[in-house]
Write a protein that holds these residues in place. Structure first.
Motif: not given
Length: 372
Positions: A101-103, A110-119, A168-173
């Motif tokens: 998952v994104p963190s 791609a990470c900043t507009n999805h839920n990110r896990f915070n350990p 997470e490079p690129g635009s598709f994610l």
């Protein structure tokens, strides 16, 4: 004594579960890009090579793993990670084996507009010094591996290794409707040797049977540890696996109106929830498109009602896919698998929507029956 026996029975029941995770059918990446006026430019910049998922040596600069036909993926469900729970939408992918998952360590768009896990928000998180890297179309998903409690439906897996993305490079994610991926294939193809989620469930005795089943028709779901016979008609047809990597089986032939159009001497097929379309070798796909009169992949509306089923014969049983399933928006749902490693077919969601599918790890076999 009876009191203790009852308590022990209740404990056993609480640890051995069957759980159903509902799957959402949302907008695909293709729809999102189209709505933003970016689809044509994206397709020009990022040509697609499906073979790279199954034959990494054939990957090119634009090949992707494990999102296969990510453009049209629509089925995803919710899991949680950590204590207290942090929720994520994931693609349940039988064609890969890692959970990631994104963190908060990731600053890619791609990470900043999805839920990110915070350990640091989880009291049960344990870090490792291990890295994970999975190649994608415009670069790669890279990150670190950690352990935490993962809840899938009613199953609580207290010591699950998973990837926390850092890039997470690129635009598709960026445009994908899910946050991460939960792989359901075999440990042998897991990046960095990470134990897959379902293997952990089996090892910890968290499922009542070492199998899971998938239903992608109305009210889609993946069920861990059980089979719901109310969702299919007739009996399950059991097919032995030919490899314990992907969910790979041997197929007898591909026919239309009794005429063999591909796989004439038998071939391999992978049943993959992470691929949206039907994929096969260039010659086989060309034969299908020629047979149905497709011009540049497009079918005339007037021809739709007369198009034949595509019959996939597996283990002596015919599994038809009707035109209403393989034609979407007047286009055939087919894609080439360019490979020199023999004739390989990928039976994705177009096929799975027609059949209730059981993925049986206990007996290394698959069960197929028409959806009810």
């Amino acid at each position: 004594i009876m009191k203790w026996l009852l308590l022990l029975s209740l404990v056993a029941l609480s640890q051995c579960r069957v759980t159903k995770v509902s799957l959402k059918k949302g907008k695909s990446l293709r729809q999102n890009l189209k709505e933003h006026g970016l689809l044509e430019e994206f397709l020009k910049k990022h040509p697609y090579n499906l073979a790279s998922k199954y034959f990494p040596s054939l990957a090119n600069d634009y090949a992707s793993e494990p999102l296969t036909n990510y453009m049209d993926i629509e089925y995803f469900g919710t899991i949680s990670i950590g204590t207290p729970a942090q929720e994520f939408s994931v693609l349940f992918d039988t064609g890969s084996s890692n959970l990631w998952v994104p963190s908060v360590y990731c600053s890619s768009p791609a990470c900043t507009n999805h839920n990110r896990f915070n350990p640091s928000d989880s009291s049960t998180y344990q870090d490792t010094s291990e890295n994970v890297s999975i190649q994608y179309g415009t670069g790669s998903m890279t990150g670190i591996l950690g352990y935490d409690t993962v809840q899938v439906g009613g199953i609580v897996d207290t010591n699950q290794i998973f990837g926390l993305s850092e890039t997470e490079p690129g635009s598709f994610l960026y445009y994908s409707p899910f946050d991460g991926i939960l792989g359901l294939a075999f440990p042998s193809i897991s990046s960095s040797g990470a134990t897959p989620v379902f293997d952990n469930m089996m090892n910890e005795g968290l499922v009542s049977q070492d199998l899971f089943s998938v239903y992608l028709s109305s009210g889609s779901f993946v069920m861990f540890g059980g089979i719901d016979s109310s969702y299919y008609s007739g009996n399950l047809n059991w097919i032995p696996l030919s490899a314990e990597t992907y969910w790979e089986i041997t197929m007898d032939s591909v026919t239309m109106n009794g005429q063999t159009i591909a796989c004439s001497s038998g071939c391999q097929a992978i049943i993959d929830t992470g691929t949206s379309l039907l994929a096969g070798p260039s010659t086989g796909i060309s034969n299908i498109e020629s047979y149905i009169g497709a011009s540049d992949g497009t079918i005339s509306c007037s021809d739709m009602s007369s198009l034949p089923n595509i019959i996939f014969t597996i283990n002596g049983i015919e599994f038809p896919v009707p035109a209403s399933a393989y034609i979407i928006d007047q286009r055939g749902s087919f894609i080439d698998v360019p490979t020199s490693s023999g004739e390989l077919w990928i039976l994705g969601d177009v096929f799975i929507r027609q059949y209730y599918v059981v993925f049986d790890r206990a007996n290394n076999q698959m069960g197929l029956a028409p959806v009810a």
